[in-house]
Design a protein around this motif. Structure first.
Motif, PDB file in Angstrom:
ATOM      1  N   GLY A   1      41.027  34.936  39.199  1.00  0.00           N
ATOM      2  CA  GLY A   1      39.668  34.876  39.719  1.00  0.00           C
ATOM      3  C   GLY A   1      39.389  35.840  40.840  1.00  0.00           C
ATOM      4  N   GLU A   2      38.172  35.716  41.374  1.00  0.00           N
ATOM      5  CA  GLU A   2      37.715  36.614  42.426  1.00  0.00           C
ATOM      6  C   GLU A   2      38.342  36.254  43.761  1.00  0.00           C
ATOM      7  OE1 GLU A   2      33.468  38.610  43.762  1.00  0.00           O
ATOM      8  OE2 GLU A   2      33.509  36.519  43.128  1.00  0.00           O
TER       9      GLU A   2
ATOM     10  N   PHE B   1      39.135  41.067  41.577  1.00  0.00           N
ATOM     11  CA  PHE B   1      39.663  39.961  40.780  1.00  0.00           C
ATOM     12  C   PHE B   1      41.180  40.077  40.630  1.00  0.00           C
ATOM     13  CE2 PHE B   1      35.254  39.843  39.806  1.00  0.00           C
ATOM     14  CZ  PHE B   1      34.954  38.541  39.418  1.00  0.00           C
TER      15      PHE B   1
ATOM     16  N   LEU C   1      39.485  35.736  32.155  1.00  0.00           N
ATOM     17  CA  LEU C   1      39.280  36.610  33.304  1.00  0.00           C
ATOM     18  C   LEU C   1      38.250  37.688  32.996  1.00  0.00           C
ATOM     19  CD1 LEU C   1      40.195  37.117  36.202  1.00  0.00           C
ATOM     20  CD2 LEU C   1      42.004  38.596  35.304  1.00  0.00           C
TER      21      LEU C   1
ATOM     22  N   TRP D   1      34.960  36.122  33.155  1.00  0.00           N
ATOM     23  CA  TRP D   1      34.728  35.839  34.571  1.00  0.00           C
ATOM     24  C   TRP D   1      34.142  37.073  35.267  1.00  0.00           C
ATOM     25  CZ3 TRP D   1      39.061  32.393  36.916  1.00  0.00           C
ATOM     26  CH2 TRP D   1      38.616  31.767  38.086  1.00  0.00           C
TER      27      TRP D   1
ATOM     28  N   ARG E   1      31.566  33.849  35.932  1.00  0.00           N
ATOM     29  CA  ARG E   1      32.306  32.598  35.820  1.00  0.00           C
ATOM     30  C   ARG E   1      33.007  32.562  34.469  1.00  0.00           C
ATOM     31  NH1 ARG E   1      28.419  27.622  36.011  1.00  0.00           N
ATOM     32  NH2 ARG E   1      30.389  26.594  35.478  1.00  0.00           N
ATOM     33  N   PRO E   2      34.143  31.850  34.356  1.00  0.00           N
ATOM     34  CA  PRO E   2      34.825  31.762  33.065  1.00  0.00           C
ATOM     35  C   PRO E   2      34.109  30.802  32.128  1.00  0.00           C
ATOM     36  CG  PRO E   2      35.970  30.436  34.681  1.00  0.00           C
ATOM     37  CD  PRO E   2      34.856  31.135  35.418  1.00  0.00           C
TER      38      PRO E   2
ATOM     39  N   TYR F   1      39.591  25.780  37.154  1.00  0.00           N
ATOM     40  CA  TYR F   1      39.812  25.442  38.563  1.00  0.00           C
ATOM     41  C   TYR F   1      41.302  25.395  38.907  1.00  0.00           C
ATOM     42  CZ  TYR F   1      40.219  22.865  42.894  1.00  0.00           C
ATOM     43  OH  TYR F   1      40.588  22.485  44.155  1.00  0.00           O
TER      44      TYR F   1
ATOM     45  N   ASP G   1      42.312  28.894  39.568  1.00  0.00           N
ATOM     46  CA  ASP G   1      41.476  29.681  40.482  1.00  0.00           C
ATOM     47  C   ASP G   1      42.205  29.906  41.801  1.00  0.00           C
ATOM     48  OD1 ASP G   1      39.470  30.688  42.198  1.00  0.00           O
ATOM     49  OD2 ASP G   1      37.909  29.615  41.095  1.00  0.00           O
TER      50      ASP G   1
END
Length: 307
Positions: free
Chosen positions: A89-90, A98, A118, A121, A126-127, A132, A135
């Protein structure tokens, strides 16, 4: 021949050309203290004192290996995250940056699905799936800046790489870092704590008395003596099931007591958000179940909505 994993011995065997590749995850891995900025795709000499346990485990599973020669060895560094899950994630510090790393020796297994999510994302913000658990924002900097927590938890992550993941398991590493003023009193009354983001959070109460979490013993490695008669660890072992845990009835009684009498809950280990700006009230009304558009002097109780 299919790939073979012996979870009890923590070893794997797979075909590699005309040879059999053997590897595993030991409880006494070698920490690499200082990683060179220039290091890339390098290898080390194999430490046979560490690896011999995997040879013994493989021979126990495939006895013919005892009379088989070793063609070659490969020994390189591997990164393990504190909860044995990748970092995706970011970056919370740099917008638009990312990450897709920390795959815990499972890059080939997880790379396809994680790469797809990814990519989505990055493009859409967002995926598609609930990521979560992977993340990178799940780790607060107060934990990632804590060397003891990182060292202990990453070691346990590696040592338990082939352990069956049970739903009620709790880490033994990185414990006791964050406690609230009621910790000792709850412990005295038999509270069995759970760890969440470094906090010791009350789980349930053991009728047989206190079960304190002790300092991490690294499973008896690096000169540490493994704990004997460790009540907390013994309670966890009883919870290694996919059915209801043995203390399920105890939790039921606690819930009934909360419903029929009264209970006090300490929420200090939950997240706290400071909302500022012109849309703060609008954001708060969207987040919370109660309408907060009230007189500032009026008392009210709000619950966080599950999103």
């Amino acid at each position: 021949m299919p790939n073979v994993r012996d979870h009890d011995a923590s070893v794997y065997l797979r075909l590699q050309g005309d040879a059999l590749s053997v590897g595993g995850y030991e409880s006494n891995p070698i920490f690499w203290e200082e990683v060179s900025d220039k290091f890339a795709f390098g290898l080390f000499d194999l430490d046979w004192d560490v690896f011999i346990q995997h040879i013994q485990g493989a021979i126990n599973r495939v006895p013919a290996l005892e009379a088989t020669g070793i063609k070659s060895t490969v020994c390189g560094p591997e990164s393990f995250t504190a909860d044995h899950k990748p970092l995706l994630g970011e970056s919370p510090e740099v917008r638009g940056f990312f990450l897709g790393c920390g795959f815990n020796s499972a890059g080939m297994m997880l790379g396809g699905g994680c790469g797809k999510e990814l990519a989505h994302w990055i493009i859409h913000g967002r995926p598609e799936k609930d990521m979560y658990g992977y993340d990178i924002r799940r780790f607060h900097h107060s934990l990632t800046n804590h060397n003891r927590w990182i060292r202990e938890r990453s070691h346990e992550s590696y040592a338990k790489n082939y352990s069956v993941v049970f739903p009620y398991d709790e880490p033994l590493a990185g414990r006791g870092m964050r406690t609230d003023p009621l910790y000792k009193e709850l412990l005295r009354q038999g509270c069995v704590f759970q760890e969440r983001h470094g906090w010791e959070r009350p789980g349930w109460f053991n009728p047989k008395g206190p079960a304190p979490v002790q300092d991490y013993d690294y499973y008896g490695s690096y000169g540490h003596q493994p704990h004997q008669d460790y009540a907390y660890s013994e309670l966890l072992e009883k919870e290694y099931t996919f059915n209801f845990p043995p203390h399920h009835d105890i939790i039921r009684k606690e819930c009934v007591m909360c419903r029929n009498t009264a209970a006090v809950f300490n929420m200090s280990y939950f997240g706290k958000f400071y909302l500022v700006g012109s849309d703060a009230k609008k954001a708060a009304n969207w987040l919370f179940t109660a309408n907060i558009d009230k007189n500032p002097e009026k008392k009210q109780i709000t619950d966080m909505a599950q999103n």
